[in-house]
Design an enzyme around this catalytic site. Sequence first.
Site, PDB file in Angstrom:
ATOM      1  N   ASP A 247       0.845  -1.199   0.000  1.00 46.41           N
ATOM      2  CA  ASP A 247       0.000   0.000   0.000  1.00 46.41           C
ATOM      3  C   ASP A 247       0.885   1.255   0.000  1.00 46.41           C
ATOM      4  O   ASP A 247       2.100   1.170   0.192  1.00 46.41           O
ATOM      5  CB  ASP A 247      -0.884  -0.032   1.244  1.00 46.41           C
ATOM      6  CG  ASP A 247      -1.933   1.062   1.236  1.00 46.41           C
ATOM      7  OD1 ASP A 247      -2.296   1.531   0.136  1.00 46.41           O
ATOM      8  OD2 ASP A 247      -2.383   1.465   2.325  1.00 46.41           O
TER       9      ASP A 247
ATOM     10  N   GLU B 281       2.663   4.850  -4.179  1.00 46.10           N
ATOM     11  CA  GLU B 281       2.696   5.766  -5.339  1.00 46.10           C
ATOM     12  C   GLU B 281       4.021   6.497  -5.446  1.00 46.10           C
ATOM     13  O   GLU B 281       4.374   6.844  -6.576  1.00 46.10           O
ATOM     14  CB  GLU B 281       1.533   6.760  -5.247  1.00 46.10           C
ATOM     15  CG  GLU B 281       0.183   6.108  -5.339  1.00 46.10           C
ATOM     16  CD  GLU B 281      -0.190   5.300  -4.104  1.00 46.10           C
ATOM     17  OE1 GLU B 281       0.307   5.637  -3.015  1.00 46.10           O
ATOM     18  OE2 GLU B 281      -0.946   4.329  -4.234  1.00 46.10           O
TER      19      GLU B 281
ATOM     20  N   ASP C 185      -8.826   3.907  -2.262  1.00 45.11           N
ATOM     21  CA  ASP C 185      -9.783   4.383  -1.258  1.00 45.11           C
ATOM     22  C   ASP C 185     -11.064   4.899  -1.897  1.00 45.11           C
ATOM     23  O   ASP C 185     -11.258   6.106  -2.067  1.00 45.11           O
ATOM     24  CB  ASP C 185      -9.122   5.478  -0.413  1.00 45.11           C
ATOM     25  CG  ASP C 185      -7.957   4.915   0.385  1.00 45.11           C
ATOM     26  OD1 ASP C 185      -7.889   3.681   0.543  1.00 45.11           O
ATOM     27  OD2 ASP C 185      -7.123   5.707   0.855  1.00 45.11           O
TER      28      ASP C 185
END
Length: 806
Positions: A423, A426, A507
Amino acid sequence: MLEPGEILGLRPADANGQFPARPPQRQTCGSLQQLQAHSRGIHLICAQGCWSVQILTPRLFRLRFGLRPASANGPSGDFLPRRSWDVALADEEWPPTSFQLQESPAQVHLSTSLVQVRIDRDPIRFSFQDSQGQEFCADVPFGLTWGSDGIRLCKHLHPAEHIYGLGERAGLLNKRGRRYSHWTRDCWNYDAHSDNLYQAIPFALFLRPNLCYGLFLHCTHWSQFDLGQIDPEQWAIEVRAPELDYYLIYGPTPALVLETYTQLTGRPPLPPLWALGYQQCRWSYASAAQVQTVAQQFRQRQIPCDVIYLDIDYMRGYRVFTWDPRRFPEPARLMAQLHEAGFRVVAIVDPGVKFEPEADYAVFDEGLAQDFFIRRADGHLFHGYVWPGKVLFPDFLRPGVRQWWGSWQRVLTQAGVDGIWNDMNEPALNDRPFGDGGQIVDIPLDAPQGPPDEPTTHAEVHNLYGLLMTRASREGLEQLNPNRRPFVLTRSGFAGIQRWAAVWTGDNQSSWEHLEMSLPMLLNLGLSGVSFVGADIGGFGGNATPELFARWMQMGILYPLMRGHSALGTRPHEPWSFGLEVETICRQAIQLRYQLLPYLYSLFWESSQTGSPILRPLLYEFPDDPQTYEISDQAMLGSALLAAPVVRPGVRCRAVYLPQGTWFDWWTGQAHTGPRYILVPAPLEQLPLFVRGGSVLPLAPPCPSTAHLRRDQPHLKLYPGNGSFTLYEDDGETLAHRAGAWATTFFRLQQQDSQLILGIGARQGNWIPPERSWLLEPLGHTPLSLPDTGQPQQVLWPTPEDPPFS
Ligand code: GLC
């Protein structure tokens, strides 16, 4: 902010470090001065630069334009060398393919057995034609321009063209009319208008009847597709990179484009069977006791479930590769108990390593000692802020860093963790500690990255951060558990991410809009080569209503990755949290998913072989039917099942488009003939679902988890018509399938007047199923049981005791 001059090295910064404003003048490509042919294609040299056209297969072309440095004396020096982290197959890996070259005074023609490339000499400009003479992907005159802010190429947009893919995109299915850039971003609270999300996949698929092609922009720098936003009759690609490099893939069907695109960027490996089961997540099940309670609830309530996730609270103060000694005092014992009950466990791993000198935090100490963390251009360590506070970021571009990171996963696998969830990659970071009013920022674009012999800056490889972290994770798992298929889930990625991990859409929110949007998002990911995908069922942020949750679970059985998840501070979102009625609906939906597992597993295998999406838009199956081009709220699971989920509250009936052919209502068996729209009842407990005539649908008996899945009672539902299906089976867990321990059985169904004929082919492969009989259940005929001999067999209905099918 990106400073393109910095990337291109074309504009110097002034004394204050500021770049001059965008120069008004852009340059364009002139006439062809010299043509050089070679065994793979041609070089076209003009005054300002050089085009290279490489023919890799009869349907795959690589086109590159490099600005020609004044000192270069030949085209070979004009292009950038291949990067070791390139996601595309190297040109030399493609077997040579034949093509013809013809020259005329005004044009150059290159042709393969499928496509003709026409190149105007003055100015140089490309267009492509299929064997029927249909033109596509044609440059507009003077369409190639460049300046210090990058290179841009404009093409004609055909009026009938619809555009798909583009990776992970919010909004509806057809992407025509908008502009999309490629820059991975943490995007909490995204909506239909958001541009950059977690994944950056610069690949688009263009479709009109009888013609489909794809364009992969081979560029890890920031790039953009303008799909008719500035000018509705043009589309453009733009890169903030020193070179324009793209692959053109001709179909003529979406399936053929994807087959080649995934040959180029990789195919998804077969996941373990358990990863196809229902997966339960929550931020967080924050103690061993809570995890056990959730697991027990699933079994007591007889709701099938395979996976429980551990979110960030299993760690000690959010330090990666640690266990919190209070909340999870005996992780190995917990895992053993869960395994015993047929559960698998997936644990989250974030890339940021807590900055903690002199604290005996070995991950930090080792990483620092070996200089594995990204530094700023001035040589100081770069830090940002994530869950643990101040963190450093490993440079996954370096193979040694990946190896080191992968092996740290032993802290998890030795305790029995089965899969890894990557997670915040990015990477997501703030400039101030969380809760301190900071902003989401990027690693500075000039931060040096890469191995010493291949140095670059973050500007070139930002988009690869998640992909390379995920690669480290997968390769690490392969080493730690050599004979187990890894399961890795990632939020961020780039083109080719399908080789390393499954992807979820980050999300999302507990809203009807997000439920609706999840379907086209996943469909476009599938059309971008990423087939193992899912959205958080129930929505991550906010509170689902009982009705929303029920509808979401019904939609969720279609997601290749079927995971429920919800954020900290939201109401409980487990399938039993919304009252008895919704619990019953969830149980039935998840049971249906488990029934479909043999079918689904075969689709995963097909995807690993051809790159086909598992969840597909209707246009993938019916590319010549323009009616399917805008359908965002229906999808096909494989080529046999068509689902029309309900995505609005209060709806108890909906319109469904059935393309050409016969379609059988899953619930009633009623036949409908397409193409046409029908109105279908959709009571809260029912997902409108149809089976295509001619389908052979392998089903499994209900079971609490895939650990309990029985292989000795294969059930085949047969739907009258003509069709075929290949059933794929193996042990579902190990890598033995790579050495031949797999089995395929080919079924062909034929309808001849009132006769239905099922042909079963000889079993292929070395995996031996248990002794068993096929339970054959043709719609409208008498079921029968037939021993699975592994040899060719044929069955015919009506049988003597079977009334003719009407
Ligand atoms: C991010 C993830 C989410 C996770 C949370 C806490 O927001 O997208 O899935 O639960 O971080 O780790």
